[in-house]
Structure formats: C-alpha cells, structure tokens
Design a protein around this motif. Structure first.
Motif: not given
Length: 101
Positions: A9-12, A18-26
C-alpha cells in the motif's frame, strides 16, 4: 508469487523501488491473511531522530510496533524476496500479524 499474493500500500506517486516504510497485506494459498509494516533500517533511524526532537517514544529512545518487519534494503522487490524467505523458512507466522481471525 507461487505461495502467496502480496498487496503493498504505497503513498500516491511513491517510487516502489525506493519504498522504505510501507504496509503490506499477504494472502497465503491456505486462505489466511497477514499484515505487516515494513521499514528499512535507514527509515527507522530517521523516525527515531525525529522523535528525539519531538519527545515521542521517550525522546526517540525506542521503536515499537506490533506488526513491524525491518529489512536492510528499500524497494518492493527486496521486501517481496524477504517475504518469500520467511515463508520458505517457516518464520512468516511468527513475524507477521494474522488479520483474518
């Protein structure tokens, strides 16, 4: 991936590699759903430095989150490879938070 599907779930407009702080659903093939917030070491240092200035978390002296996963390198592809490794080693369920219960 063969054993799971990951929804990051990246920011717009965020650069995915380069994502270094991101939520993920698996979602695993067994029907279970898991979540995590994935941080890099560098991002944690930035957060804790900011908290040292604002006084949060005892002046930035600690970091805690229930579903946190810390990785060395940024980027969705690197984070996905970490998830693959966690599934292959069986450590996945000890680290991510189950959300379908």
């Amino acid at each position: 991936m063969e054993h799971f599907e990951a929804a990051f779930l990246p920011n717009a407009g965020e650069d995915l590699e380069s994502a270094d702080n991101i939520d993920v659903f698996v979602d695993l093939n067994d029907g279970t759903r898991w979540s995590a917030t994935v941080f890099t070491l560098a991002q944690l240092a930035t957060i804790m430095e900011r908290w040292a200035a604002t006084g949060e978390a005892l002046g930035g002296s600690y970091f805690w989150c229930s579903d946190g996963l810390i990785v060395r390198d940024a980027g969705i592809s690197n984070m996905t490879q970490v998830l693959v490794g966690l599934i292959e080693t069986g450590e996945f369920t000890q680290i991510l938070q189950r959300v379908d219960e």
